[in-house]
Design an enzyme around this catalytic site. Structure first.
Site, PDB file in Angstrom:
ATOM      1  N   CYS A 124       0.388   3.386   3.141  1.00  0.00           N
ATOM      2  CA  CYS A 124      -0.796   3.146   3.960  1.00  0.00           C
ATOM      3  C   CYS A 124      -1.753   2.412   3.029  1.00  0.00           C
ATOM      4  O   CYS A 124      -2.360   3.028   2.154  1.00  0.00           O
ATOM      5  CB  CYS A 124      -1.404   4.465   4.445  1.00  0.00           C
ATOM      6  SG  CYS A 124      -3.007   4.229   5.234  1.00  0.00           S
ATOM      7  N   CYS A 127      -5.580   3.667   3.497  1.00  0.00           N
ATOM      8  CA  CYS A 127      -6.041   5.009   3.101  1.00  0.00           C
ATOM      9  C   CYS A 127      -4.862   5.838   2.621  1.00  0.00           C
ATOM     10  O   CYS A 127      -4.317   5.570   1.554  1.00  0.00           O
ATOM     11  CB  CYS A 127      -6.807   5.680   4.236  1.00  0.00           C
ATOM     12  SG  CYS A 127      -6.058   5.566   5.875  1.00  0.00           S
ATOM     13  N   SER A 128      -4.438   6.832   3.390  1.00  0.00           N
ATOM     14  CA  SER A 128      -3.335   7.686   2.931  1.00  0.00           C
ATOM     15  C   SER A 128      -2.547   8.259   4.104  1.00  0.00           C
ATOM     16  O   SER A 128      -2.058   9.377   4.018  1.00  0.00           O
ATOM     17  CB  SER A 128      -3.871   8.813   2.053  1.00  0.00           C
ATOM     18  OG  SER A 128      -4.845   9.548   2.772  1.00  0.00           O
ATOM     19  N   CYS A 129      -2.425   7.505   5.220  1.00  0.00           N
ATOM     20  CA  CYS A 129      -1.635   7.960   6.364  1.00  0.00           C
ATOM     21  C   CYS A 129      -0.230   8.339   5.881  1.00  0.00           C
ATOM     22  O   CYS A 129       0.379   7.588   5.121  1.00  0.00           O
ATOM     23  CB  CYS A 129      -1.517   6.864   7.429  1.00  0.00           C
ATOM     24  SG  CYS A 129      -3.102   6.399   8.141  1.00  0.00           S
TER      25      CYS A 129
END
Lengths: 219, 109
Positions: A124, A127-129
């Site tokens: 991602c 962000c940090s999906c």
């Protein structure tokens, strides 16, 4: 690293060292960040105004912490032994997980299948999906800028740093999830595993091979 | 309502830099790829982030880019790709765009 190596030798604190050993800093020794302050303030407000209770917060954190790569590994092992299940999983991961009694949450998840022609890896960049419901919390490196920026720029170099070399005639396909989907890699079943049962196969499936930075363990 | 682009359509990502909770990564803006999947309609996350309802829902596409189109000096296989989830309001029909560009060029002659 030098203070790590110090752990190996015998410490006699009666003699004058002339220096103090550095301590591993405690969490509180760093700066109290803007986001830490904001998080604590929001929690205090939500609990204080009775929007949520402290008990609900605690139990939600426990649910999040209870998720682990074991869930994803069970799905993959089943897909390896049952082609009809694999087809259903590629169609709808959440409902396939439900068949195994695994709650994969509400956010749609796609399984992307490694073949002899394609190797998949997920990121991602924004962000940090991450498919937390099936793999647990993401490792720090997955959230780090180095991985997020480099894996789309030079995926083969990044994979090599993980010890994963993809032949040049195999397409490396990076999946960047930006908002409403999550991805997990369905790795290829390792060769020489014909004798293994589903449980033994699940043991070969690591977190990193579901992110795509590694291949499953060999039998 | 049928999706704005079919699978296989060549699409270009708008080269724009608005502020906000934007869900289109910088590295694909202004780039052209192929629609390889139509995921469905979702409330617009760029609006939801500000407490609005995100309606009307927007169609989310998966767009496949050749790495060598994204990075001129890409080292790897010419077949390597990156697939990015992109909302319809960030996409334009690449064929129409290139025709417009040609017309514009002729008008300037």
């Amino acid at each position: 690293m030098s203070d790590m190596q110090d752990n190996g030798h015998h410490h006699d604190h009666d003699h004058a060292h002339g220096h103090r050993h550095p301590f591993q800093p405690d969490l509180e020794d760093g700066d109290y960040s803007y986001y830490q302050v904001m998080t604590e303030a929001v929690i205090e407000l939500l609990v204080g105004k009775k929007v949520i209770t402290a008990e609900e917060l605690r139990s939600t954190i426990e649910v999040i912490d209870s998720k682990s790569p074991v869930f994803g590994a069970r799905l993959i092992a089943r897909a390896w032994v049952d082609p009809a299940f694999k087809a259903r999983m590629l169609e709808d991961v959440i409902s396939a997980a439900g068949e195994l009694g695994i709650d994969a949450g509400a956010i749609p998840i796609r399984a992307v299948e490694n073949t002899t022609a394609v190797h998949n890896v997920i990121v991602c960049t924004l962000c940090s999906c991450y498919p937390r419901s099936l793999i647990g919390l993401p490792p720090d490196w997955y959230k780090a800028r180095a991985y997020r920026s480099r894996v789309v720029r030079e995926p083969r170099a990044v994979l090599k740093e993980f010890g994963t070399q993809i032949p040049v005639d195999v397409e490396v396909r990076v999946h960047d999830s930006t908002a409403d989907l999550r991805y997990m890699v369905l790795p290829a079943r390792p060769s020489g595993t014909g004798d293994l049962d589903e449980e033994a196969l699940a043991d070969l499936v690591t977190r990193d091979c579901m992110i795509g930075t590694a291949l499953p363990k060999s039998a | 309502m049928s999706p704005r682009f079919p699978i296989g359509a060549r699409v270009s990502v708008t080269r724009a830099f608005p502020p906000g909770h934007v869900r289109t990564p910088f590295f694909v803006r202004g780039k052209t790829g192929i629609v390889t999947d139509i995921v469905g309609d979702f409330p617009n996350p760029e609006e939801l982030a500000y407490g609005r309802d995100g309606l009307p829902a927007r169609t989310l596409f998966r767009v496949t880019f050749l790495q060598c189109d994204l990075w001129p000096d890409y080292e790897g296989s010419a077949e390597d790709t990156t697939v990015v989830d992109i909302y319809e309001h960030w996409l334009q029909d690449a064929e129409t765009l290139s025709q417009t560009a040609e017309t514009g060029a002729r008008e300037h002659v």
